[in-house]
Motif scaffolding. Structure first.
Motif, PDB file in Angstrom:
ATOM      1  N   UNK A 180       0.739  -1.238  -0.012  1.00 29.42           N
ATOM      2  CA  UNK A 180      -0.191  -0.001   0.121  1.00 29.42           C
ATOM      3  C   UNK A 180       0.927   1.256   0.019  1.00 29.42           C
ATOM      4  N   UNK A 181       1.836   1.041   0.749  1.00 26.87           N
ATOM      5  CA  UNK A 181       2.833   2.400   0.696  1.00 26.87           C
ATOM      6  C   UNK A 181       3.383   2.595  -0.748  1.00 26.87           C
ATOM      7  N   UNK A 182       3.514   1.489  -1.188  1.00 27.94           N
ATOM      8  CA  UNK A 182       4.188   1.763  -2.456  1.00 27.94           C
ATOM      9  C   UNK A 182       3.423   2.312  -3.800  1.00 27.94           C
ATOM     10  N   UNK A 183       2.147   2.213  -3.282  1.00 29.68           N
ATOM     11  CA  UNK A 183       1.036   3.005  -4.282  1.00 29.68           C
ATOM     12  C   UNK A 183       0.952   4.280  -4.017  1.00 29.68           C
ATOM     13  N   UNK A 184       1.687   4.747  -3.028  1.00 29.72           N
ATOM     14  CA  UNK A 184       1.752   6.348  -2.382  1.00 29.72           C
ATOM     15  C   UNK A 184       0.513   6.723  -1.380  1.00 29.72           C
ATOM     16  N   UNK A 242       7.197   4.616   2.135  1.00 30.90           N
ATOM     17  CA  UNK A 242       7.518   4.315   3.591  1.00 30.90           C
ATOM     18  C   UNK A 242       6.367   4.262   4.369  1.00 30.90           C
ATOM     19  N   UNK A 243       6.441   3.531   5.389  1.00 30.20           N
ATOM     20  CA  UNK A 243       5.338   3.541   6.419  1.00 30.20           C
ATOM     21  C   UNK A 243       5.562   3.366   7.650  1.00 30.20           C
ATOM     22  N   UNK A 244       4.632   3.878   8.628  1.00 37.91           N
ATOM     23  CA  UNK A 244       5.226   3.967  10.244  1.00 37.91           C
ATOM     24  C   UNK A 244       4.779   2.773  10.742  1.00 37.91           C
ATOM     25  N   UNK A 245       5.558   2.319  11.878  1.00 36.63           N
ATOM     26  CA  UNK A 245       5.192   1.205  12.735  1.00 36.63           C
ATOM     27  C   UNK A 245       5.015   1.522  13.992  1.00 36.63           C
ATOM     28  N   UNK A 275      -3.963   6.926   5.376  1.00 33.86           N
ATOM     29  CA  UNK A 275      -4.955   6.569   4.583  1.00 33.86           C
ATOM     30  C   UNK A 275      -5.595   5.319   4.854  1.00 33.86           C
ATOM     31  N   UNK A 276      -4.316   4.391   5.464  1.00 29.88           N
ATOM     32  CA  UNK A 276      -4.662   2.843   5.785  1.00 29.88           C
ATOM     33  C   UNK A 276      -3.886   2.713   7.005  1.00 29.88           C
TER      34      UNK A 276
END
Length: 438
Positions: A180-184, A242-245, A275-276
């Motif tokens: 999902x992060x790769x799609x922006x 990137x995404x947060x964890x 977003x998600x």
């Protein structure tokens, strides 16, 4: 009918005198010396409202939820705007210390009406605490929250759940977040597994503190904002985004830190920010745990149950073998009972010819039609031990270490509606088919 009220705090004498002179809307039934005494009085059914004259800083979201679950509303006196804002965020009605008795009685009445509207009179054992509100009000509150979030353009919560036996919950949740992060999209990955949190290990994060536990503590105190959520979470970078964890508990015995009420606030804050929100849940759905049957003790499975209750979407994953399939079928029946509105998307993981036989997708589909619940299997994720081992060894996601693997492509197709296969080389297609039927 007069509302029974308990009070606490050194400054309660003037309040009690003023309320008693009204001779009508409220009646002070006990004056408590400390907050613990007030809590005991509320849980005994003695009062319908509590007035905290001083010491509002000791009030937390968990304490407020316990009192509201007993049908008690709380009014706290403070002249600090920041404290008043914090109190409102955890469900307390703030009022100025100089408030006159009639206005205070009106605030108490409004607070009691609000609590009665929010919680059902009948209480059963299906939330984060043994005396907590019934599932119907919890689910109604969750549905209302989802509707409000959707109307305001906020994000969605996607929970990944599966039965016992390591079906691949964490692997799927982590790689869903990466895809999902790769799609922006902006994504927050939450490790809410209270039995075996492993997102940080899978991603190679050297974080000795539990980010989710930190966020829950701040939410419980009513001080969780976007900046605080950023401090509690870690940012993971991939080559495509990137995404947060929010990492899970570092030890299994720290599950008590993930209380249901606080986790709800964390997930809602994360939903407002991203977003998600992808939640890696635990496996166990039992709500009737023996140790907390007759007590106010928190429940170990509350984090999983609350995550599933507030989720906009649930992905149920099971292992595609003779042990994993029956476990998934039984688990889905338990899920339907625990969270009736979940409507999970069913995914079979580790699909391989060696454990199922020839034509594994056909065999699994026929078995599901015979023994599974209503609904089809949405996705078959092929077994790819080499890609998974490479990802674990490097502490990365499949998108980075094995972008052409059949497993990675299947996960991308599952969660990314606009996912396209840019390269259609015969070699890759052959390898994907070979992995799926191995």
């Amino acid at each position: 009918m007069s509302i029974p009220v308990v009070t606490v705090g050194p400054g309660q004498e003037d309040i009690v005198s003023g309320l008693e002179r009204l001779r009508g809307p409220v009646t002070v039934v006990r004056r408590c010396s400390e907050l613990a005494e007030l809590l005991a009085a509320c849980q005994s059914g003695l009062a319908a409202a509590a007035v905290v004259a001083e010491g509002s800083g000791e009030l937390t979201g968990t304490l407020v939820e316990r009192m509201q679950a007993a049908g008690v509303s709380i009014v706290a006196l403070t002249d600090d705007p920041l404290e008043a804002s914090r109190l409102r965020s955890i469900g307390v009605v703030p009022a100025p210390p100089a408030i006159d008795a009639r206005s205070l009685a009106s605030s108490i009445t409004d607070a009691v009406d609000s609590v009665q509207d929010r919680f059902s009179v009948q209480t059963v054992l299906h939330a984060g605490f043994s005396d907590a509100v019934s599932r119907a009000p919890v689910r109604a509150a969750a549905t209302a929250s989802v509707t409000t979030a959707a109307a305001s353009g906020a994000g969605r919560i996607l929970a990944v759940w599966g039965p016992a036996g390591s079906p691949g919950r964490t692997l799927l949740a982590v790689n869903i977040a990466a895809e999902l992060a790769a799609t922006g999209k902006s994504v927050v990955l939450v490790d809410a597994d209270t039995y075996g949190a492993s997102v940080s290990v899978l991603l190679g994060l050297l974080d000795e503190s539990a980010g989710l536990a930190q966020a829950c503590r701040m939410a419980d105190q009513g001080v969780l904002d976007d900046a605080a959520l950023d401090r509690a979470s870690l940012e993971v970078f991939t080559k495509s985004g990137s995404f947060r964890v929010l990492t899970g508990t570092t030890r299994a015995d720290r599950w008590i830190e993930l209380r249901a009420s606080a986790l709800s606030k964390v997930l809602e804050r994360a939903r407002e920010k991203a977003d998600t929100v992808v939640v890696d849940t635990g496996f166990c759905l039992e709500a009737d745990e023996e140790l907390s049957f007759d007590s106010m003790a928190p429940r170990r499975n509350a984090a999983t149950l609350r995550s599933l209750e507030v989720a906009d979407e649930v992905i149920a994953v099971g292992a595609a073998d003779a042990i994993g399939m029956p476990r998934l079928v039984r688990g889905l029946a338990e899920l339907a009972q625990a969270v009736p509105d979940a409507a999970p998307r069913v995914v079979l993981n580790k699909v391989r010819r060696s454990s199922v036989g020839r034509s594994p997708r056909k065999q699994l589909g026929e078995a599901w039609q015979r023994f599974g619940p209503t609904g089809d299997i949405e996705a078959f994720l092929p077994a790819d031990s080499e890609a998974c081992d490479a990802a674990l060894l490097s502490g990365s996601v499949l998108l980075e270490c094995a972008p052409d693997s059949a497993l990675r492509l299947a996960i991308a197709r599952l969660v990314c509606a606009d996912f396209q296969q840019n390269r259609t080389s015969a070699g890759r297609s052959t390898r994907a088919m070979r992995l799926l039927t191995r």
